[in-house]
Design a protein around this motif. Structure first.
Motif, PDB file in Angstrom:
ATOM      1  N   ARG A   1       0.716  -1.225  -0.060  1.00 29.22           N
ATOM      2  CA  ARG A   1      -0.034   0.043   0.008  1.00 29.22           C
ATOM      3  C   ARG A   1       0.801   1.233   0.057  1.00 29.22           C
ATOM      4  O   ARG A   1       1.987   1.251   0.581  1.00 29.22           O
ATOM      5  CB  ARG A   1      -0.968  -0.031   1.140  1.00 29.22           C
ATOM      6  CG  ARG A   1      -1.629   1.038   1.583  1.00 29.22           C
ATOM      7  CD  ARG A   1      -2.521   0.577   2.772  1.00 29.22           C
ATOM      8  NE  ARG A   1      -2.929   1.828   3.475  1.00 29.22           N
ATOM      9  CZ  ARG A   1      -2.854   2.130   4.523  1.00 29.22           C
ATOM     10  NH1 ARG A   1      -1.824   1.735   5.317  1.00 29.22           N
ATOM     11  NH2 ARG A   1      -3.288   3.487   5.241  1.00 29.22           N
ATOM     12  N   TYR A   2       0.411   2.229  -0.770  1.00 32.46           N
ATOM     13  CA  TYR A   2       1.221   3.602  -0.735  1.00 32.46           C
ATOM     14  C   TYR A   2       0.191   4.403   0.212  1.00 32.46           C
ATOM     15  O   TYR A   2      -0.774   4.349   0.377  1.00 32.46           O
ATOM     16  CB  TYR A   2       0.982   4.297  -1.925  1.00 32.46           C
ATOM     17  CG  TYR A   2       2.229   3.510  -3.058  1.00 32.46           C
ATOM     18  CD1 TYR A   2       3.295   3.461  -2.911  1.00 32.46           C
ATOM     19  CD2 TYR A   2       1.518   2.628  -4.145  1.00 32.46           C
ATOM     20  CE1 TYR A   2       4.312   2.947  -3.837  1.00 32.46           C
ATOM     21  CE2 TYR A   2       2.281   1.976  -4.995  1.00 32.46           C
ATOM     22  CZ  TYR A   2       3.754   2.285  -5.177  1.00 32.46           C
ATOM     23  OH  TYR A   2       4.778   1.698  -5.744  1.00 32.46           O
ATOM     24  N   VAL A   3       0.975   5.406   1.084  1.00 34.24           N
ATOM     25  CA  VAL A   3       0.440   6.273   1.696  1.00 34.24           C
ATOM     26  C   VAL A   3       0.939   7.579   1.516  1.00 34.24           C
ATOM     27  O   VAL A   3       2.215   7.726   1.638  1.00 34.24           O
ATOM     28  CB  VAL A   3       0.409   6.140   3.127  1.00 34.24           C
ATOM     29  CG1 VAL A   3      -0.022   7.387   4.009  1.00 34.24           C
ATOM     30  CG2 VAL A   3      -0.502   4.892   3.525  1.00 34.24           C
ATOM     31  N   ILE A   4       0.381   8.587   0.943  1.00 31.98           N
ATOM     32  CA  ILE A   4       0.919  10.056   0.788  1.00 31.98           C
ATOM     33  C   ILE A   4       0.836  10.670   2.202  1.00 31.98           C
ATOM     34  O   ILE A   4      -0.283  10.837   2.598  1.00 31.98           O
ATOM     35  CB  ILE A   4       0.100  10.820  -0.298  1.00 31.98           C
ATOM     36  CG1 ILE A   4      -0.246   9.829  -1.356  1.00 31.98           C
ATOM     37  CG2 ILE A   4       0.753  12.192  -0.687  1.00 31.98           C
ATOM     38  CD1 ILE A   4       1.039   9.178  -2.440  1.00 31.98           C
ATOM     39  N   ILE A   5       1.811  11.212   2.473  1.00 29.62           N
ATOM     40  CA  ILE A   5       2.020  11.914   3.645  1.00 29.62           C
ATOM     41  C   ILE A   5       2.013  13.748   3.746  1.00 29.62           C
ATOM     42  O   ILE A   5       3.068  13.709   3.018  1.00 29.62           O
ATOM     43  CB  ILE A   5       2.389  11.132   4.878  1.00 29.62           C
ATOM     44  CG1 ILE A   5       2.419  11.859   6.491  1.00 29.62           C
ATOM     45  CG2 ILE A   5       4.073  11.207   4.440  1.00 29.62           C
ATOM     46  CD1 ILE A   5       2.888  11.033   7.242  1.00 29.62           C
TER      47      ILE A   5
ATOM     48  N   ALA B   1      -2.859  12.515   5.494  1.00 31.75           N
ATOM     49  CA  ALA B   1      -2.422  11.555   4.674  1.00 31.75           C
ATOM     50  C   ALA B   1      -3.716  10.804   3.922  1.00 31.75           C
ATOM     51  O   ALA B   1      -4.692  10.804   4.423  1.00 31.75           O
ATOM     52  CB  ALA B   1      -1.704  10.355   5.610  1.00 31.75           C
ATOM     53  N   VAL B   2      -3.321  10.272   2.894  1.00 29.85           N
ATOM     54  CA  VAL B   2      -4.284   9.622   2.040  1.00 29.85           C
ATOM     55  C   VAL B   2      -3.513   8.275   1.159  1.00 29.85           C
ATOM     56  O   VAL B   2      -2.628   8.470   0.848  1.00 29.85           O
ATOM     57  CB  VAL B   2      -4.992  10.546   0.856  1.00 29.85           C
ATOM     58  CG1 VAL B   2      -3.863  10.890   0.103  1.00 29.85           C
ATOM     59  CG2 VAL B   2      -6.119   9.696   0.165  1.00 29.85           C
ATOM     60  N   GLY B   3      -4.385   7.262   1.337  1.00 28.62           N
ATOM     61  CA  GLY B   3      -3.876   6.157   0.718  1.00 28.62           C
ATOM     62  C   GLY B   3      -3.922   5.889  -0.549  1.00 28.62           C
ATOM     63  O   GLY B   3      -4.863   6.586  -1.291  1.00 28.62           O
TER      64      GLY B   3
END
Length: 197
Positions: free
Chosen positions: A27-31, A50-52
């Motif tokens: 999974r990628y998470v933008i932070i 944050a958004v996945g």
């Protein structure tokens, strides 16, 4: 003689985080971390958004947003607490907020703009809780952008400049969740352009 280091008791949330690495789910998470500066020992985190990303799409239902209650820091530095008081976002003291963030992140690859600063801020907060450092892999949007454009490493770009170059509509905002969303769209384009799987 150093056996006490090996048998150190970590908080339960940290043990659970470490156990996540046994799972193969990717999974990628933008932070996006808003802070009072870039020195992890003198400055403080103010908010995190944050958004996945799942299946090459931003997953809004997989989002995370908190404001840190930093009353002492704000008072000592003459800053107003007005935005904290008026904010409708969930508010936590740093230790509780970091625990929630770690439970959210799990074993995701962390994506951010100058992500090393955000990770160092989080690591310093974890150190205060007798935990180790984040084990997550990380990708930096600025580095990805420079690689795609074949710019030298000394060239610096804001997230707004990157979004503009990628033709991503955005508004200048101080909200960490909005910045995370813009970074997420930028990451998806750069991931495609750089052929990252």
């Amino acid at each position: 003689m150093l056996n006490w280091l090996k048998n150190k008791k970590h908080p339960e949330f940290w043990t659970n985080y470490l156990n996540e690495y046994e799972n193969a789910k990717h999974r990628y998470v933008i932070i996006s971390v808003e802070s009072s500066g870039t020195n992890p020992y003198k400055d403080v985190m103010l908010s995190i958004g944050a958004v996945g990303i799942e299946k090459n799409e931003l997953c809004i239902k997989d989002s995370f947003e908190i404001v840190f209650l930093q009353y002492i820091f704000n008072h000592d530095n003459g800053f107003s607490n007005e935005f904290i008081i008026e904010s409708k976002m969930p508010k936590f003291i740093e230790s509780e907020g970091i625990q929630r963030l770690i439970k959210y992140l799990k074993n995701a690859t962390i994506i951010g703009h100058r992500v090393d600063i955000a990770i160092e801020m989080i690591n310093v907060a974890l150190e205060k809780l007798d935990c180790g450092k984040l084990k997550n892999q990380a990708l930096d949007l600025e580095i990805m952008f420079r690689k795609w454009k074949e710019y030298s490493d000394d060239k610096r770009f804001s997230i707004e400049e990157i979004a503009h170059a990628l033709k991503i509509p955005h508004e200048n905002s101080d909200l960490s969740i909005e910045k995370a969303y813009t970074m997420g769209l930028s990451f998806l384009k750069l991931k495609k352009y750089l052929d990252i799987h």
